[in-house]
Design a protein around this motif. Structure first.
Motif: not given
Length: 264
Positions: A106-117, A119-135
């Motif tokens: 499995g692979y964790m991918l980072l996620r960039r968030e749209w915050v109301f109006w 994109w989150q700032p470039e230097r803010a921490r990105l969350n990461h989640y397992v999204r690509l995997f051998d099911h």
């Protein structure tokens, strides 16, 4: 050796505003599955126009619905997306490269968030989640909310960023905080943490500081500040609702929660 074929899996419910962009961004996939829970806004028709195999079943909860969608995939390798997410071109290239010779289950991918109006700032921490995997080596965690993919095998982080469009306004984010906090009560009611009153008083401030300062959302101006305040409110609600449930002897329902949503 040929690249491993890829199935993209998305769950939906009245996501006509975002599903087209989501599916257009994964046109490189070999198979696209959309599991809908009864949309009436044209979501299924849009998905079909993008070449998706569209299935319908009543909403079974976030985790169970996603597992049902994963089970419909034709190929071992699955990319799991929310209906309000999209894969930028650079991320698509890195996903394809990873599938040339997979080095993990499995692979964790980072996620960039749209915050109301914005994109989150470039230097803010990105969350990461397992999204690509051998099911065949993975399953959904089973949680009512904040469900995740549990992988039986090594997991690596892939340098690929998902764009998450999320809630477009404060009202939507507050509604989500209320809905998710009620679902967390359902997950936790059998293992209520200690010192609930103390947690209600102090933990929201900790949650605000973690989101605003440690994760760097102070760089996002007022959008980051408002998001941090809502995040702190969510932290408060989780413990306040658990306290309410404990005071009632655990007899009350944790709230009627509308959860027929395809997004996270």
């Amino acid at each position: 050796m040929p690249r491993e074929p890829l199935s993209v899996v998305v769950t939906t419910f009245d996501n006509a505003a975002t599903i087209g962009g989501c599916l257009a961004s994964v046109a490189f996939a070999d198979d696209i599955v959309v599991l809908d829970s009864g949309s009436t806004d044209g979501t299924r028709e849009i998905a079909a126009r993008h070449g998706a195999r569209v299935h319908v079943q009543p909403f079974a909860g976030y985790s169970a619905q996603k597992q049902a969608a994963i089970d419909l995939a034709r190929h071992r390798w699955v990319l799991l997306l929310d209906s309000d997410e999209a894969i930028p071109a650079m991320a698509a290239e890195r996903i394809r490269a990873a599938l040339d010779t997979p080095q993990a289950a499995g692979y964790m991918l980072l996620r960039r968030e749209w915050v109301f109006w914005r994109w989150q700032p470039e230097r803010a921490r990105l969350n990461h989640y397992v999204r690509l995997f051998d099911h065949t080596r993975a399953r959904m965690s089973g949680h009512q909310v904040h469900e995740s993919v549990v992988v039986d095998g090594p997991v690596q982080r892939l340098d690929a960023v998902i764009d998450h469009h999320g809630e477009r306004d404060i009202e939507g984010r507050v509604d989500k905080a209320n809905r998710y906090s009620s679902l967390q009560v359902r997950d936790r009611h059998t293992r209520t943490p200690r010192f609930l009153r103390t947690r209600m008083v102090f933990y929201p401030a900790v949650a605000f500081a973690r989101y605003y300062f440690w994760r760097g959302h102070w760089r996002g101006g007022w959008a980051g500040f408002v998001a941090a305040r809502v995040h702190a409110f969510y932290a408060f609600l989780k413990y306040a609702k658990l306290y309410e449930l404990r005071r009632s002897g655990g007899q009350r329902d944790s709230g009627t929660v509308e959860t027929e949503r395809g997004d996270e």
